[in-house]
Design an enzyme around this catalytic site. Sequence first.
Site, PDB file in Angstrom:
ATOM      1  CB  CYS A  36      -1.064  -0.240   1.316  1.00  0.00           C
ATOM      2  SG  CYS A  36      -1.895   1.545   1.644  1.00  0.00           S
ATOM      3  N   GLY A  37       0.499   2.302  -0.423  1.00  0.00           N
ATOM      4  CA  GLY A  37       1.123   3.578  -0.396  1.00  0.00           C
ATOM      5  C   GLY A  37       1.516   4.060   0.944  1.00  0.00           C
TER       6      GLY A  37
END
Length: 161
Positions: A36-37
């Site tokens: 995920c970012g």
Amino acid sequence: MSVYDFSFPKLTGSDNTSLADYKNQVLLIVNTASKCGFTPQYEGLQKLYETYRDQGFSVLGFPSDSFLKQEFADSEKTAEFCKLNYGVTFPLFKKSKMKGSDINPLFQYLVNETGTKKITWNFNKFLVNRDGKVIQYYGSRTKPEEIESDIQTLLKEEVNA
């Protein structure tokens, strides 16, 4: 009911661990994801854990692939990724759902306690005091270091008898 009424298997184990094992600690409960970012927040979470664990603080991570399948299918791969890339030593639990009818019951409880409508994405965070009371919800964009002063405040509080 409190957070202490829940039990889950650890990421790399099969036996359930009761959250009552963390009684009298300040807890930061987080839904996590490895792809995920916001995954670099693992670094800040680990730093908080290392800084305050001897004062009665723990981070509890719950990997999930509920948002765009951003978690490995294999628990061992998740554990290895977290350890090698971010030095994670705080407790991680088995992968669980963060939305729908199969939502992890702890997170349903946390959402209900804070009035948050739902888990919005990976790295939602819930701060719990030493008495097991849910104190605050923080969204994904809130970096772990932004929570530090709230943790320090709770660590100074006495446990209610």
